[in-house]
Scaffold this motif. Structure first.
Motif, PDB file in Angstrom:
ATOM      1  N   SER A 291       6.309  -6.423   7.100  1.00  0.00           N
ATOM      2  CA  SER A 291       6.256  -5.116   6.456  1.00  0.00           C
ATOM      3  C   SER A 291       6.011  -5.191   4.961  1.00  0.00           C
ATOM      4  N   VAL A 292       5.639  -4.033   4.431  1.00  0.00           N
ATOM      5  CA  VAL A 292       5.476  -3.882   2.993  1.00  0.00           C
ATOM      6  C   VAL A 292       6.846  -4.004   2.325  1.00  0.00           C
ATOM      7  N   GLY A 293       7.885  -3.525   2.999  1.00  0.00           N
ATOM      8  CA  GLY A 293       9.246  -3.639   2.469  1.00  0.00           C
ATOM      9  C   GLY A 293       9.646  -5.089   2.249  1.00  0.00           C
ATOM     10  N   PHE A 294       9.196  -5.963   3.122  1.00  0.00           N
ATOM     11  CA  PHE A 294       9.467  -7.387   2.970  1.00  0.00           C
ATOM     12  C   PHE A 294       8.818  -7.915   1.695  1.00  0.00           C
ATOM     13  N   ALA A 295       7.572  -7.493   1.453  1.00  0.00           N
ATOM     14  CA  ALA A 295       6.863  -7.917   0.242  1.00  0.00           C
ATOM     15  C   ALA A 295       7.577  -7.409  -1.001  1.00  0.00           C
TER      16      ALA A 295
ATOM     17  N   SER B   8      10.771  -6.780  -1.344  1.00  0.00           N
ATOM     18  CA  SER B   8      12.007  -7.547  -1.548  1.00  0.00           C
ATOM     19  C   SER B   8      11.687  -8.936  -2.126  1.00  0.00           C
ATOM     20  N   LEU B   9      10.561  -9.507  -1.722  1.00  0.00           N
ATOM     21  CA  LEU B   9      10.144 -10.787  -2.302  1.00  0.00           C
ATOM     22  C   LEU B   9       9.800 -10.625  -3.782  1.00  0.00           C
TER      23      LEU B   9
ATOM     24  N   PHE C  90       3.814  -7.311  -5.688  1.00  0.00           N
ATOM     25  CA  PHE C  90       4.621  -7.188  -4.473  1.00  0.00           C
ATOM     26  C   PHE C  90       5.508  -5.945  -4.521  1.00  0.00           C
ATOM     27  N   ILE C  91       6.110  -5.692  -5.682  1.00  0.00           N
ATOM     28  CA  ILE C  91       7.024  -4.546  -5.809  1.00  0.00           C
ATOM     29  C   ILE C  91       6.277  -3.225  -5.674  1.00  0.00           C
ATOM     30  N   THR C  92       5.079  -3.139  -6.237  1.00  0.00           N
ATOM     31  CA  THR C  92       4.333  -1.877  -6.207  1.00  0.00           C
ATOM     32  C   THR C  92       3.445  -1.741  -4.973  1.00  0.00           C
ATOM     33  N   LEU C  93       3.487  -2.687  -4.087  1.00  0.00           N
ATOM     34  CA  LEU C  93       2.654  -2.653  -2.888  1.00  0.00           C
ATOM     35  C   LEU C  93       2.940  -1.393  -2.073  1.00  0.00           C
TER      36      LEU C  93
ATOM     37  N   ILE D 267       8.840 -18.261  -2.050  1.00  0.00           N
ATOM     38  CA  ILE D 267       8.672 -16.806  -1.966  1.00  0.00           C
ATOM     39  C   ILE D 267       7.196 -16.435  -1.912  1.00  0.00           C
ATOM     40  N   CYS D 268       6.391 -17.047  -2.756  1.00  0.00           N
ATOM     41  CA  CYS D 268       4.953 -16.751  -2.754  1.00  0.00           C
ATOM     42  C   CYS D 268       4.283 -17.225  -1.471  1.00  0.00           C
TER      43      CYS D 268
END
Length: 195
Positions: A4-8, A10-11, A68-71, A168-169
């Motif tokens: 999910s985008v939520g996973f990205a 959180s990373l 990642f945060i703004t995805l 993480i990346c």
């Protein structure tokens, strides 16, 4: 179920404190024991001036963190697969940055500090890092005071942070690739985040 985008996101949130930690550790390496005279007189280990933590693990890592945060928050005409491809590129930038931080920190650790003992030199260079297991030899560095403990602590923080950033990346690289390929067939609805 695809990642999910939520996973990205959180990373990305996990990358921010690691990047700030790398920046801080590298800045502290530039000023042993809080003194500015060593950097002014060019008496620091050469690898510290390559800014592995400040550049690679720090500022460069802010790129994937922000991506990642703004995805998925951008209301632009990009489709979901294209956004995930952008996150893959950001993850590759993060892998390069964390790899650079790890490499430079490792080389600085193996080289040892530049310190004063009758003259300014690298007394532990060429030992392959064996001095790290021989703390009784550290007293030969008279100035800066406790430079070995200072460098070892901060360089180990940089090494550990770089490894975590790399993992993480790498996770987001996999997440982005899977979503870019599988998203059209896996999802029929759009994401929405409700606070």
């Amino acid at each position: 179920m695809c990642c999910s985008v939520g996973f990205a996101r959180s990373l990305g949130l996990a990358l921010l404190p690691l990047a700030l930690c790398c920046i801080l550790a590298n800045l502290l390496l530039l000023f042993p024991m809080g003194e500015t005279t060593y950097i002014q007189n060019n008496q620091l280990a050469s690898y510290i001036l390559y800014f592995g933590g400040l550049g690679g693990g720090g500022l460069l890592m802010l790129v994937p963190a922000v991506v990642f945060i703004t995805l998925g928050k951008c209301n632009c005409c990009w489709n979901d697969s294209l956004m995930m491809c952008g996150s893959v590129l950001a993850a590759i930038i993060g892998l390069v940055g964390s790899g650079y931080c790890f490499l430079i920190s490792g080389l600085a650790l193996f080289q040892g500090p530049q310190c004063f003992n009758n003259r300014w030199s690298y007394p532990f260079e060429g030992q392959g890092g064996r001095y790290l297991l021989q703390p009784e030899t550290w007293s030969q560095c008279l100035q800066p005071v406790h430079i070995i403990e200072w460098n070892v602590t901060l360089l180990c923080i940089l090494l550990g942070s770089a490894v975590l950033e790399f993992i993480i990346c790498l996770l987001q690289l996999g997440n982005g690739l899977i979503n870019a390929v599988c998203r059209p067939c896996c999802y029929k609805q759009e994401y929405s985040l409700n606070a």
